[in-house]
Write an enzyme that holds these catalytic residues in place. Structure first.
Site, short mmCIF file in Angstrom:
data_model
loop_
_atom_site.label_atom_id
_atom_site.label_comp_id
_atom_site.label_asym_id
_atom_site.label_seq_id
_atom_site.Cartn_x
_atom_site.Cartn_y
_atom_site.Cartn_z
N TRP A 28 0.84 -1.21 0.00
CA TRP A 28 0.00 0.00 0.00
C TRP A 28 0.87 1.26 0.00
CZ3 TRP A 28 -4.57 1.58 -1.25
CH2 TRP A 28 -5.13 2.73 -0.69
N GLU B 100 2.74 10.78 7.66
CA GLU B 100 3.63 9.94 8.46
C GLU B 100 3.08 8.52 8.63
OE1 GLU B 100 4.11 12.01 12.17
OE2 GLU B 100 4.54 13.85 11.08
N GLY B 101 1.75 8.39 8.58
CA GLY B 101 1.13 7.08 8.78
C GLY B 101 1.44 6.15 7.63
N CYS B 102 1.35 4.84 7.88
CA CYS B 102 1.70 3.86 6.86
C CYS B 102 0.49 3.38 6.06
CB CYS B 102 2.38 2.66 7.48
SG CYS B 102 3.94 3.07 8.26
N VAL B 103 -0.70 3.59 6.58
CA VAL B 103 -1.88 3.04 5.91
C VAL B 103 -2.76 4.19 5.39
CG1 VAL B 103 -3.88 1.53 6.12
CG2 VAL B 103 -1.81 1.03 7.38
#
Lengths: 165, 103
Positions: A28, B100-103
């Site tokens: 993703w 910054e988040g991965c999802v």
């Protein structure tokens, strides 16, 4: 010189909950950064794209020395005694805990995550030999999965970076 | 007869993101989008406004999943509007840092 798109191919060979997420999350992130993504599921990894199994993947505490009591919200953070991990129900406890932690991080369940990946352009492939071995066919897998041979995979991943999980 | 010109100079970091998100103007968004080969439509603006509002409220950029979930934009559409790397492109055009988040 023509600009070529970076390609990453993930090989998912494990079917436990903790081994399913790395490819989904990195895949993703790769799509979000404009990288082409292929995910090849083989052996136990086929569970991740099998409709009946995908949302029932588990985390087994047996032999997992990284599981600590602190993860369960207990004040003392020590390693889980391995003898405790063989007790009936411990796998369900560890699995429920991990699902809860993932949901808190806004990480979707496996089925929803795979849909996001496909919507973002990722291609999903199932390994023909292991699918045959486990008696799985096209209708057992989610929509969009293509069954390919190892040789097809080698052809398709020319120039790609390969991550084996 | 009038002519509209981009007169403002803004500093970008080595990845092409605005150094100071407060310097952002819609004109800058148009210019950055043009560099990415994107022509901004009302749907693009809806997303850009959401991203900026989110940044102002939370002090960080929303992830792709936060954009799709909270704004109700389907993932497919987000990838069509900002092709080849929406995570970076949306943030860059909206003048906010990389999420910054991965999802």
């Amino acid at each position: 010189m023509a600009e070529t798109t970076r390609k990453i191919a993930f090989v998912c060979s494990k079917g436990s909950l903790d081994m399913a997420y790395p490819a989904l999350i990195m895949g993703w992130a790769a799509l979000g950064n404009g990288v082409e993504v292929m995910i090849f599921f083989t052996f136990w990894g086929l569970d991740i794209i099998t409709k009946k199994r995908m949302d029932a993947l588990q985390l087994a505490p047996v032999g997992n020395t990284s599981l600590r009591t602190g993860m369960m919200g207990l004040p003392v953070d020590v390693g889980m005694p391995q003898i405790a991990s063989i007790l009936p129900g411990m796998t369900a406890v560890a699995t429920a805990l991990m699902r809860k932690k993932m949901a808190e991080m806004d990480v979707p369940p496996v089925s929803e995550f795979l849909q996001m990946l496909q919507d973002g352009g990722a291609k999903l492939y199932a390994c023909k030999m292991t699918a045959d071995m486990m008696g799985l066919s096209q209708e057992d897998f989610i929509d969009g999965v293509e069954i390919v041979t190892a040789s097809d995979f080698i052809d398709m991943t020319e120039g790609a970076q390969i991550v084996f999980i | 007869m009038t002519a509209q010109v981009v007169s403002k100079q803004v500093a970008l970091n080595e990845e092409g993101f605005l150094v100071n998100p407060a310097e952002w103007t819609p004109e800058i968004a148009e210019a950055l989008a043009r560099e990415e080969g994107i022509t901004l439509t009302p749907r693009h603006w809806e997303i850009i406004r959401f991203v900026r509002a989110y940044y102002q409220e939370h002090g960080k950029s929303p992830t792709l999943r936060q954009i799709t979930a909270e704004l109700g934009v389907p993932t497919k559409e987000l990838f069509q509007l900002f092709p080849k790397g929406p995570a970076k492109k949306v943030a860059r055009i909206a003048g906010v840092p990389k999420p910054e988040g991965c999802v």
